[in-house]
Design a protein around this motif. Structure first.
Motif, mmCIF file in Angstrom:
data_model
loop_
_atom_site.group_PDB
_atom_site.id
_atom_site.type_symbol
_atom_site.label_atom_id
_atom_site.label_comp_id
_atom_site.label_asym_id
_atom_site.label_seq_id
_atom_site.Cartn_x
_atom_site.Cartn_y
_atom_site.Cartn_z
ATOM 1 N N GLU A 52 0.838 -1.205 0.000
ATOM 2 C CA GLU A 52 0.000 0.000 0.000
ATOM 3 C C GLU A 52 0.873 1.255 0.000
ATOM 4 O OE1 GLU A 52 -3.299 -0.120 -0.323
ATOM 5 O OE2 GLU A 52 -3.137 -2.307 -0.377
ATOM 6 N N THR A 53 2.121 1.140 -0.438
ATOM 7 C CA THR A 53 3.007 2.310 -0.427
ATOM 8 C C THR A 53 3.209 2.816 -1.849
ATOM 9 O OG1 THR A 53 5.056 0.986 -0.423
ATOM 10 C CG2 THR A 53 4.130 1.588 1.727
ATOM 11 N N ASN B 204 3.649 -2.426 5.397
ATOM 12 C CA ASN B 204 3.621 -1.162 4.638
ATOM 13 C C ASN B 204 4.304 -0.010 5.351
ATOM 14 O OD1 ASN B 204 2.114 -2.016 2.246
ATOM 15 N ND2 ASN B 204 0.506 -2.446 3.729
ATOM 16 N N GLY C 95 2.966 2.553 9.026
ATOM 17 C CA GLY C 95 2.390 3.894 9.107
ATOM 18 C C GLY C 95 3.328 5.016 8.690
ATOM 19 N N GLU D 191 2.471 7.240 5.291
ATOM 20 C CA GLU D 191 1.511 8.353 5.422
ATOM 21 C C GLU D 191 2.191 9.597 5.966
ATOM 22 O OE1 GLU D 191 0.957 5.203 6.535
ATOM 23 O OE2 GLU D 191 -0.443 4.648 4.957
ATOM 24 N N LYS D 192 3.225 9.439 6.781
ATOM 25 C CA LYS D 192 3.945 10.575 7.353
ATOM 26 C C LYS D 192 4.706 11.370 6.292
ATOM 27 C CE LYS D 192 4.547 8.250 11.768
ATOM 28 N NZ LYS D 192 5.512 7.562 12.632
ATOM 29 N N PHE E 32 3.524 12.554 3.785
ATOM 30 C CA PHE E 32 2.627 13.559 3.225
ATOM 31 C C PHE E 32 2.129 14.543 4.271
ATOM 32 C CE2 PHE E 32 2.410 9.645 0.800
ATOM 33 C CZ PHE E 32 2.816 10.105 -0.438
ATOM 34 N N ASP E 33 2.641 14.440 5.476
ATOM 35 C CA ASP E 33 2.238 15.381 6.551
ATOM 36 C C ASP E 33 2.860 16.745 6.321
ATOM 37 O OD1 ASP E 33 0.709 13.487 7.756
ATOM 38 O OD2 ASP E 33 2.200 12.965 9.279
#
Length: 177
Positions: free
Chosen positions: A48-49, A167, A170, A173-174, A176-177
């Motif tokens: 999912e990356t 993945n 977590g 997702e970081k 894109f922070d």
């Protein structure tokens, strides 16, 4: 960055890459590791990356029944892949002022011109095994209990790749922070 004498000093090795400076470096190699796991197991890619789901979902563009595979990448990506797998782990943080001559992290050995990583899946009477070479140097694979010949069981190798299989836990997702 400039030194006191005005000379330029690169901090790239210490600040851009995973487990050797920046927290999000290893997650950039997770997609490749998940594709590698797919090929080692003969199972579809679970990621999912940052893999190409269109290509990876087709057995025509991402076959799983070959004896030899060849993947190509830029040298900058190789460092993230090594980190995601767990290669070149430092026992202690790198110094920003005095390079340790015994350090594992040497970019000149990891990504020289025409550098390469070769992952071998060995089928033996005792089961399936894995070993990895980086620029013809056998890697110790301590993270999966490799023996003195650098070989660890496929089962232990796969178990050692939890970060990629989850993945990046977590971390992706970081980005894109």
């Amino acid at each position: 960055m400039r030194t006191k004498g005005g000379h330029l000093r690169s901090q790239r090795t210490l600040t851009l890459f995973p487990r050797y400076g920046q927290k999000l470096g290893p997650v950039q190699g997770v997609g490749y590791v998940n594709e590698l796991i797919s090929r080692l197991t003969g199972q579809p890619v679970q990621d999912e990356t940052k893999t190409n789901r269109t290509l990876d979902s087709s057995l025509i563009t991402f076959p799983l029944n070959r004896t030899i595979y060849a993947d190509f990448s830029h040298d900058n990506q190789m460092v993230a892949i090594y980190s995601a797998i767990g290669l070149f782990e430092q026992r202690k943080p790198l110094s920003t002022t005095k390079p340790d001559p015994k350090r594992m992290w040497r970019i000149s050995r990891m990504t020289p011109f025409a550098g390469r990583m070769v992952t071998e899946k060995l089928k033996c009477a005792g089961g399936d095994f894995v070993r990895i070479f980086v620029n013809d140097a056998l890697q110790p694979l301590e993270f999966c209990g490799a023996d003195s010949s650098g070989v660890c069981s496929l089962k232990k190798f796969l178990a050692s790749q939890k970060y990629a299989r989850k993945n990046g836990e977590g971390d992706f997702e970081k980005c894109f922070d």
